[in-house]
Design a protein around this motif. Structure first.
Motif, PDB file in Angstrom:
ATOM      1  N   LEU A  22       0.838  -1.208   0.000  1.00 44.20           N
ATOM      2  CA  LEU A  22       0.000   0.000   0.000  1.00 44.20           C
ATOM      3  C   LEU A  22       0.868   1.251   0.000  1.00 44.20           C
ATOM      4  O   LEU A  22       0.651   2.163  -0.810  1.00 44.20           O
ATOM      5  N   THR A  25       3.102   1.463  -3.368  1.00 48.00           N
ATOM      6  CA  THR A  25       2.259   1.701  -4.533  1.00 48.00           C
ATOM      7  C   THR A  25       1.606   3.078  -4.495  1.00 48.00           C
ATOM      8  O   THR A  25       1.633   3.814  -5.480  1.00 48.00           O
ATOM      9  N   SER A  26       1.047   3.427  -3.351  1.00 52.27           N
ATOM     10  CA  SER A  26       0.333   4.706  -3.281  1.00 52.27           C
ATOM     11  C   SER A  26       1.270   5.907  -3.328  1.00 52.27           C
ATOM     12  O   SER A  26       1.009   6.872  -4.047  1.00 52.27           O
ATOM     13  N   SER A  29       2.839   6.011  -6.922  1.00 46.78           N
ATOM     14  CA  SER A  29       1.876   6.407  -7.959  1.00 46.78           C
ATOM     15  C   SER A  29       1.474   7.867  -7.804  1.00 46.78           C
ATOM     16  O   SER A  29       1.314   8.575  -8.802  1.00 46.78           O
ATOM     17  N   CYS A  30       1.355   8.331  -6.570  1.00 45.62           N
ATOM     18  CA  CYS A  30       1.032   9.748  -6.355  1.00 45.62           C
ATOM     19  C   CYS A  30       2.195  10.624  -6.819  1.00 45.62           C
ATOM     20  O   CYS A  30       1.988  11.615  -7.528  1.00 45.62           O
ATOM     21  N   THR A  62      -4.772   9.371  -6.558  1.00 48.13           N
ATOM     22  CA  THR A  62      -3.685   8.619  -5.922  1.00 48.13           C
ATOM     23  C   THR A  62      -3.273   9.265  -4.599  1.00 48.13           C
ATOM     24  O   THR A  62      -2.803   8.572  -3.695  1.00 48.13           O
ATOM     25  N   PHE A  65      -5.111   7.690  -1.686  1.00 48.05           N
ATOM     26  CA  PHE A  65      -4.532   6.427  -1.223  1.00 48.05           C
ATOM     27  C   PHE A  65      -3.199   6.649  -0.506  1.00 48.05           C
ATOM     28  O   PHE A  65      -2.874   5.928   0.442  1.00 48.05           O
ATOM     29  N   ALA A  66      -2.441   7.642  -0.932  1.00 49.77           N
ATOM     30  CA  ALA A  66      -1.183   7.965  -0.251  1.00 49.77           C
ATOM     31  C   ALA A  66      -1.459   8.437   1.175  1.00 49.77           C
ATOM     32  O   ALA A  66      -0.741   8.058   2.115  1.00 49.77           O
ATOM     33  N   GLY A  69      -2.320   5.464   3.191  1.00 46.39           N
ATOM     34  CA  GLY A  69      -1.089   4.753   3.516  1.00 46.39           C
ATOM     35  C   GLY A  69      -0.346   5.426   4.654  1.00 46.39           C
ATOM     36  O   GLY A  69       0.161   4.751   5.564  1.00 46.39           O
TER      37      GLY A  69
END
Length: 143
Positions: A22, A25-26, A29-30, A62, A65-66, A69
């Motif tokens: 998590l 990836t987050s 991707s952000c 994104t 989600f960051a 995380g």
């Protein structure tokens, strides 16, 4: 008798697999969507290639989600690293950078127009700094 409460320095603050995925990836991707947005804006490719709002929407999505995380590591990973006195400077710097990114991100949407240009410049500068710090923090071996 072996002390079962002893934790080696190598395992302090280690995240379970789902959390590590998590976070990596987050955050990546952000960061990468933000860099892509920055480059597309600087090269004036935003409307030509990405259809205007697409990259900004991806970056904002994104970011959600960051932030999730980040919330997941606040209760254990950061606390354990702090107590073990490991990577404190990098951790504090990343937290401050993320706080600035969250505030400037909110200012871009909900702040007064007078702050917009300054918020954009700060967000881009701190975002690039954060990406570098995050990569160094994740890749650097524990001392």
């Amino acid at each position: 008798m072996k002390n079962i409460n002893h934790v080696s320095k190598r395992t302090v603050g280690m995240m379970p697999g789902w959390q590590k995925v998590l976070i990596l990836t987050s955050m990546l991707s952000c960061s990468l969507s933000g860099i892509a947005y920055l480059l597309s804006d600087l090269l004036d490719l935003q409307k030509k290639i990405f259809g205007g709002h697409t990259m900004l929407s991806l970056h904002g999505s994104t970011a959600v989600f960051a932030i999730m995380g980040l919330g997941s590591v606040l209760t254990f990973h950061i606390k354990a690293g702090w107590r073990a006195k490991q990577k404190r400077l990098g951790g504090i710097t990343q937290l401050l950078a993320l706080l600035i990114l969250m505030i400037t991100g909110l200012l871009l949407y909900y702040g007064p127009e007078a702050f917009r240009e300054r918020a954009i410049q700060t967000h881009w500068s701190v975002g690039l700094l954060f990406f570098s710090l995050f990569c160094l923090h994740a890749l650097r071996r524990r001392a």
